[in-house]
Design an enzyme around this catalytic site. Structure first.
Site, PDB file in Angstrom:
ATOM      1  N   ASP A  53       0.837  -1.207   0.000  1.00 55.40           N
ATOM      2  CA  ASP A  53       0.000   0.000   0.000  1.00 55.40           C
ATOM      3  C   ASP A  53       0.872   1.257   0.000  1.00 55.40           C
ATOM      4  O   ASP A  53       0.350   2.374  -0.016  1.00 55.40           O
ATOM      5  CB  ASP A  53      -1.021  -0.002   1.150  1.00 55.40           C
ATOM      6  CG  ASP A  53      -0.384  -0.030   2.516  1.00 55.40           C
ATOM      7  OD1 ASP A  53       0.851  -0.153   2.608  1.00 55.40           O
ATOM      8  OD2 ASP A  53      -1.133   0.077   3.516  1.00 55.40           O
ATOM      9  N   ASP A  92      -1.080  -6.102  -0.090  1.00 58.24           N
ATOM     10  CA  ASP A  92      -1.405  -5.440   1.175  1.00 58.24           C
ATOM     11  C   ASP A  92      -2.893  -5.195   1.277  1.00 58.24           C
ATOM     12  O   ASP A  92      -3.525  -4.714   0.316  1.00 58.24           O
ATOM     13  CB  ASP A  92      -0.713  -4.069   1.236  1.00 58.24           C
ATOM     14  CG  ASP A  92       0.533  -4.087   2.090  1.00 58.24           C
ATOM     15  OD1 ASP A  92       0.709  -5.020   2.901  1.00 58.24           O
ATOM     16  OD2 ASP A  92       1.345  -3.155   1.938  1.00 58.24           O
ATOM     17  N   GLU A 191       9.221  -3.943  10.571  1.00 54.14           N
ATOM     18  CA  GLU A 191       9.663  -2.678   9.974  1.00 54.14           C
ATOM     19  C   GLU A 191      10.238  -1.752  11.038  1.00 54.14           C
ATOM     20  O   GLU A 191       9.613  -1.479  12.069  1.00 54.14           O
ATOM     21  CB  GLU A 191       8.467  -2.006   9.266  1.00 54.14           C
ATOM     22  CG  GLU A 191       8.846  -0.682   8.627  1.00 54.14           C
ATOM     23  CD  GLU A 191       7.817  -0.170   7.615  1.00 54.14           C
ATOM     24  OE1 GLU A 191       6.848  -0.895   7.299  1.00 54.14           O
ATOM     25  OE2 GLU A 191       8.007   0.959   7.129  1.00 54.14           O
TER      26      GLU A 191
HETATM   27  O1  KIV Z   1       3.569  -1.106   1.633  1.00 58.92           O
HETATM   28  C1  KIV Z   1       4.758  -1.451   1.676  1.00 58.92           C
HETATM   29  O2  KIV Z   1       5.570  -1.147   0.790  1.00 58.92           O
HETATM   30  C2  KIV Z   1       5.198  -2.213   2.836  1.00 58.92           C
HETATM   31  C3  KIV Z   1       6.677  -2.436   2.996  1.00 58.92           C
HETATM   32  C4  KIV Z   1       7.310  -1.202   3.519  1.00 58.92           C
HETATM   33  C5  KIV Z   1       6.969  -3.609   3.842  1.00 58.92           C
HETATM   34  O3  KIV Z   1       4.408  -2.634   3.621  1.00 58.92           O
END
Ligand code: KIV
Length: 273
Positions: A53, A92, A191
């Site tokens: 996301d 996501d 993270e």
């Molecule tokens: O949305 C994304 O790019 C992420 C990464 C930072 C793990 O969740």
């Protein structure tokens, strides 16, 4: 168990990632949001492609990931899935599509799986969303967890600084990580947390732990493609390594094209019918 190298063209599965952890082979993961880039990243031999996301920031120009909708994530997921043959593709779940209640989480995840044909979904959070994750897992949808700095909670955190430096937050993160494994998540993203804490979690869990800004003691690494390729030129946190300066290359190439158009140099006789 045979070693799973980038040259191996077999499809990466959740099961294979767990085998990679057992063998001590590091897992590579990178974001992608569109067909053309996903095709290149898959051809390079990436293990996992995350339709993150973070599309909200790098594709749509939003300040946070919160505005991303389910329809937008499905659009990006579909585009990526058309390109990918080998990598495991994770989509996501966007803010507001799973935190409310397990049934909402279930139907959001089912839409992602049915409409994108992706392999699995990723959700941010621990104990607070346990029931939502369990409901999704009940439908046979593999779930990747995400703890530490969870960008969908940026308004609660108030800052993108390193998380879990204090004992209480570190203990909650460890408990959440064990809970996510126990209920059946196949992997976990950590993270921006201290490297020692991330290593402890990776050592304690049997599922793969993929880090971003979490040091080298975990089972794999993930970065946002626009950051590591130098397309997003203004973002340079300590954890980021830049592998190219595509942004500068594009500006130079586009500048040359503009000059050639203005001067009448393009197109020449061979570039016309
Ligand atoms: O949305 C994304 O790019 C992420 C990464 C930072 C793990 O969740």
């Amino acid at each position: 168990m045979s070693t799973y190298t980038a040259e191996d063209k077999r499809k990466v599965t959740t099961h294979r990632l767990i085998e990679m952890k057992q063998r001590g082979e590091k897992i590579s993961m990178l974001t992608a949001y569109d067909y053309s880039m996903a095709k290149l990243i898959d051809e390079a031999g990436m293990d996992v492609i995350l339709v993150g996301d973070s599309a909200s920031n790098v594709m749509a120009g939003n300040v946070t990931t919160l505005p991303m909708t389910l329809d937008q994530m499905i659009y990006h997921g579909k585009s990526v899935m058309k390109a990918v043959n080998r990598a495991l593709v994770v989509v996501d779940m966007p803010f507001g599509t799973y935190q409310g209640n397990p049934l909402e989480a279930f139907s959001s995840a089912v839409r992602i799986m049915k409409e994108t044909h992706a392999d699995c979904v990723k959700l941010e959070g621990g104990a607070e969303i346990r029931e939502s994750i369990e409901k999704i897992l009940c439908a046979g949808i593999p779930v990747m967890g995400h703890l530490g700095l969870t960008p969908q909670s940026i308004n609660k955190f108030g800052t993108y600084a390193v998380r879990a430096k204090e004992k209480a937050e570190a203990e909650k993160l460890i408990n959440d990580a064990h809970m996510l494994q126990e209920i059946g998540c196949f992997a976990l993203v950590l993270e921006k947390i201290p490297a020692a804490l991330a290593k402890q979690v990776a050592d304690e869990l049997t599922i793969p732990v993929i880090g971003i800004g979490a040091g080298g003691g975990v089972d794999g690494q993930v970065l946002v493609m626009h950051d590591m390729l130098g397309i997003n030129m203004g973002f340079s946190p300590r954890f980021l390594r830049r592998y190219a300066s595509i942004g500068s290359t594009i500006i130079e190439a586009v500048g040359n094209y503009i000059n050639d158009v203005k001067s009448g140099d393009f197109p020449n006789e061979k570039e016309q019918y």
